[in-house]
Motif scaffolding. Sequence first.
Motif, mmCIF file in Angstrom:
data_model
loop_
_atom_site.group_PDB
_atom_site.id
_atom_site.type_symbol
_atom_site.label_atom_id
_atom_site.label_comp_id
_atom_site.label_asym_id
_atom_site.label_seq_id
_atom_site.Cartn_x
_atom_site.Cartn_y
_atom_site.Cartn_z
ATOM 1 N N LYS A 1 1.276 19.723 -10.860
ATOM 2 C CA LYS A 1 2.421 19.857 -11.758
ATOM 3 C C LYS A 1 2.901 18.497 -12.278
ATOM 4 O O LYS A 1 3.341 18.382 -13.414
ATOM 5 N N HIS A 2 2.843 17.474 -11.408
ATOM 6 C CA HIS A 2 3.478 16.201 -11.772
ATOM 7 C C HIS A 2 2.483 15.068 -12.006
ATOM 8 O O HIS A 2 2.884 13.907 -12.070
ATOM 9 N N GLN A 3 1.194 15.394 -12.111
ATOM 10 C CA GLN A 3 0.201 14.307 -12.179
ATOM 11 C C GLN A 3 0.422 13.378 -13.372
ATOM 12 O O GLN A 3 0.115 12.194 -13.291
ATOM 13 N N SER A 4 0.954 13.895 -14.469
ATOM 14 C CA SER A 4 1.083 13.040 -15.656
ATOM 15 C C SER A 4 2.253 12.070 -15.522
ATOM 16 O O SER A 4 2.305 11.063 -16.230
ATOM 17 N N THR A 5 3.215 12.373 -14.643
ATOM 18 C CA THR A 5 4.381 11.477 -14.529
ATOM 19 C C THR A 5 4.475 10.796 -13.166
ATOM 20 O O THR A 5 5.210 9.834 -13.011
ATOM 21 N N PHE A 6 3.743 11.291 -12.157
ATOM 22 C CA PHE A 6 3.933 10.764 -10.799
ATOM 23 C C PHE A 6 3.281 9.398 -10.615
ATOM 24 O O PHE A 6 3.738 8.600 -9.795
ATOM 25 N N PHE A 7 2.218 9.122 -11.353
ATOM 26 C CA PHE A 7 1.553 7.819 -11.239
ATOM 27 C C PHE A 7 1.638 7.073 -12.571
ATOM 28 O O PHE A 7 1.364 7.655 -13.617
ATOM 29 N N HIS B 1 0.864 -1.197 0.000
ATOM 30 C CA HIS B 1 0.000 0.000 0.000
ATOM 31 C C HIS B 1 0.895 1.240 0.000
ATOM 32 O O HIS B 1 1.948 1.249 0.635
ATOM 33 N N VAL B 2 0.412 2.291 -0.677
ATOM 34 C CA VAL B 2 1.135 3.568 -0.647
ATOM 35 C C VAL B 2 0.156 4.663 -0.266
ATOM 36 O O VAL B 2 -0.971 4.700 -0.778
ATOM 37 N N ILE B 3 0.569 5.512 0.654
ATOM 38 C CA ILE B 3 -0.247 6.687 1.008
ATOM 39 C C ILE B 3 0.516 7.907 0.503
ATOM 40 O O ILE B 3 1.654 8.149 0.919
ATOM 41 N N VAL B 4 -0.105 8.649 -0.407
ATOM 42 C CA VAL B 4 0.570 9.821 -0.987
ATOM 43 C C VAL B 4 0.016 11.073 -0.315
ATOM 44 O O VAL B 4 -1.191 11.322 -0.363
ATOM 45 N N THR B 5 0.877 11.843 0.329
ATOM 46 C CA THR B 5 0.405 13.046 1.054
ATOM 47 C C THR B 5 1.010 14.311 0.439
ATOM 48 O O THR B 5 1.279 15.278 1.146
ATOM 49 N N LEU B 6 1.226 14.297 -0.857
ATOM 50 C CA LEU B 6 1.872 15.450 -1.497
ATOM 51 C C LEU B 6 0.920 16.639 -1.589
ATOM 52 O O LEU B 6 -0.289 16.460 -1.716
ATOM 53 N N PRO B 7 1.470 17.849 -1.560
ATOM 54 C CA PRO B 7 0.608 19.027 -1.722
ATOM 55 C C PRO B 7 -0.076 19.041 -3.087
ATOM 56 O O PRO B 7 0.454 18.498 -4.060
ATOM 57 N N LEU B 8 -1.236 19.689 -3.116
ATOM 58 C CA LEU B 8 -2.017 19.778 -4.349
ATOM 59 C C LEU B 8 -1.191 20.380 -5.497
ATOM 60 O O LEU B 8 -1.268 19.923 -6.641
ATOM 61 N N GLY B 9 -0.415 21.404 -5.186
ATOM 62 C CA GLY B 9 0.390 22.072 -6.219
ATOM 63 C C GLY B 9 1.348 21.095 -6.883
ATOM 64 O O GLY B 9 1.531 21.104 -8.103
ATOM 65 N N TYR B 10 1.949 20.233 -6.061
ATOM 66 C CA TYR B 10 2.883 19.235 -6.598
ATOM 67 C C TYR B 10 2.120 18.262 -7.501
ATOM 68 O O TYR B 10 2.568 17.925 -8.601
ATOM 69 N N LEU B 11 0.944 17.836 -7.036
ATOM 70 C CA LEU B 11 0.160 16.877 -7.828
ATOM 71 C C LEU B 11 -0.274 17.488 -9.154
ATOM 72 O O LEU B 11 -0.282 16.827 -10.189
ATOM 73 N N PRO C 1 0.310 3.336 -14.110
ATOM 74 C CA PRO C 1 -0.407 4.171 -15.078
ATOM 75 C C PRO C 1 -1.033 5.391 -14.390
ATOM 76 O O PRO C 1 -1.086 5.431 -13.162
ATOM 77 N N PRO C 2 -1.513 6.364 -15.174
ATOM 78 C CA PRO C 2 -2.098 7.564 -14.568
ATOM 79 C C PRO C 2 -3.280 7.233 -13.663
ATOM 80 O O PRO C 2 -3.880 6.158 -13.787
ATOM 81 N N LEU C 3 -3.596 8.143 -12.784
ATOM 82 C CA LEU C 3 -4.749 7.956 -11.890
ATOM 83 C C LEU C 3 -6.033 7.902 -12.722
ATOM 84 O O LEU C 3 -6.065 8.418 -13.852
ATOM 85 N N PRO C 4 -7.105 7.298 -12.172
ATOM 86 C CA PRO C 4 -8.382 7.321 -12.897
ATOM 87 C C PRO C 4 -8.836 8.763 -13.173
ATOM 88 O O PRO C 4 -8.483 9.675 -12.415
ATOM 89 N N VAL C 5 -9.623 8.906 -14.231
ATOM 90 C CA VAL C 5 -10.005 10.250 -14.695
ATOM 91 C C VAL C 5 -10.694 11.069 -13.603
ATOM 92 O O VAL C 5 -10.418 12.268 -13.455
ATOM 93 N N HIS C 6 -11.560 10.430 -12.785
ATOM 94 C CA HIS C 6 -12.288 11.242 -11.786
ATOM 95 C C HIS C 6 -11.321 11.819 -10.747
ATOM 96 O O HIS C 6 -11.521 12.911 -10.229
ATOM 97 N N LYS C 7 -10.211 11.110 -10.474
ATOM 98 C CA LYS C 7 -9.235 11.656 -9.518
ATOM 99 C C LYS C 7 -8.422 12.779 -10.166
ATOM 100 O O LYS C 7 -8.150 13.812 -9.549
ATOM 101 N N LEU C 8 -8.066 12.577 -11.421
ATOM 102 C CA LEU C 8 -7.331 13.633 -12.132
ATOM 103 C C LEU C 8 -8.196 14.893 -12.229
ATOM 104 O O LEU C 8 -7.701 16.012 -12.100
ATOM 105 N N ASP C 9 -9.497 14.670 -12.444
ATOM 106 C CA ASP C 9 -10.435 15.801 -12.523
ATOM 107 C C ASP C 9 -10.436 16.589 -11.211
ATOM 108 O O ASP C 9 -10.462 17.820 -11.207
ATOM 109 N N SER C 10 -10.436 15.862 -10.094
ATOM 110 C CA SER C 10 -10.449 16.544 -8.788
ATOM 111 C C SER C 10 -9.173 17.366 -8.614
ATOM 112 O O SER C 10 -9.211 18.510 -8.161
#
Length: 402
Positions: free
Chosen positions: A274-280, A262-272, A282-291
């Motif tokens: 900026k890096h959402q396309s490379t940090f996960f 299990h991984v718990i990611v507690t990164l700030p929103l700003g970091y997410l 495969p990418p996170l599901p669309v509804h999470k990316l939308d949030s």
Amino acid sequence: MEPRIVIVGCGISGITAAHRLIKAGFNHVRILEATSRSGGRIKTGSLGSTITEIGATYIHGPSEQNPLFCLARDYELLNSDALTPENQAADVEEHPPWVANWFSSSGQRLSAELINPAMEKFYDLVFNLPDVDGEYPYASFGQYVCSKVRQQVAEQDRDESTKKLWLCAINTLLKVQCCDNAAHSMDELDLDGFYTYKNLLGLDCTFPNGFEGLIKKLMAELPADIVTYNKPVRCVHWNNSESPVNTVLVECADGERIAADHVIVTLPLGYLKKHQSTFFSPPLPVHKLDSIHKLGFGTYNKIFVEFESPWWDADCEIIYLVWEDEDLSEQMSNIRQSWIRKLPVFTVQPPSERSSYVLCGWIAGEEAEYMETLPEQEVRRCITALIQKFTVSCLHKTLEKN
Ligand SMILES: Cc1cc2nc3c(=O)[nH]c(=O)nc-3n(C[C@H](O)[C@H](O)[C@H](O)COP(=O)(O)OP(=O)(O)OC[C@H]3O[C@@H](n4cnc5c(N)ncnc54)[C@H](O)[C@@H]3O)c2cc1C
């Protein structure tokens, strides 16, 4: 086999997650932190003998419903005022405002009697939901307040110069709201959204010995080697083809790959953002990316300044600066030249000794971002000039316009 849990980030979210897990009996917990310290946006410093909170300062709504308050109380980190049943039951909206000193850009001290009616009007709008049937006819909180305030001030039976000054004072309070909401302009805040924010009971309190004391207490109860510092995570590979179905691989910037269940990611929103396309991967599901995409955040900064002697009243808790040549919600046309106008307020830092006089200036939005690019010497020069301008002709004189 016991599950292996990796927590990314050692701010209060990561630390409290680890705390819960360890207390619940999970032993294979590891925190990966990019920097050399724990605490993230909770950081306490000092100027002279005065404590300066570089990050978070207040426990908002210190009462039983607030887990942060309960932690601080249980660790005995709060002073007795914050612990009284009266304080915990107090409604922040009904509490008298902080003791204020007001100064104007022509260097005058403005009396509380002169300014208080404007303040009351403003906070009446801030704290009370607009009485509108159906959809609000305003695009934003800023638009709503400006339009209401103009109308209400115009209806007052006062001379024109007082009414103009009231609008300028309310403009200062709008800038303060920008700091409270980390927004560039209150025109950016949705009106409906603004009123869905609910304050918990309890008057905001601080940590007399610094917010970071809470981090130290929590860390002291975790295994000594639980955090790996200077270990930025680059990518979380989840459900990937390289590993058994439920294993996650946490890839660090130094190339190490750590397997976890299990991984718990507690990164700030700003970091997410900026890096959402490379940090996960495969990418996170669309509804999470939308949030991540739809949630907003902004910038606000604190500037601490120390004086040899105070130029504010002994009981003063907050100092407001009123620009007499600005209209309501005016946007700065030249941020480079006029960024300092966006600093509307100083809070007086409680001194631990009488010889330490420290103020904290607040600034938000694009002007705050610009200020971050300036050398410290330039910021100091601008703050000094600002204070000189606002206090020049009022050293021992209070202007009574009433
Ligand atoms: C100036 C300021 C004033 C504030 N005032 C208040 C207040 O008065 N009251 C209040 O309740 N809140 C306040 N806040 C908000 C509060 O500080 C935060 O909500 C809280 O500290 C966030 O904690 P966190 O653990 O979620 O995130 P953070 O504290 O940001 O922790 C995230 C951690 O992740 C680490 N990290 C980042 N990238 C990586 C990576 N790639 N790999 C590994 N680690 C990484 C960071 O270094 C950091 O340590 C304020 C914030 C600021 C900035």
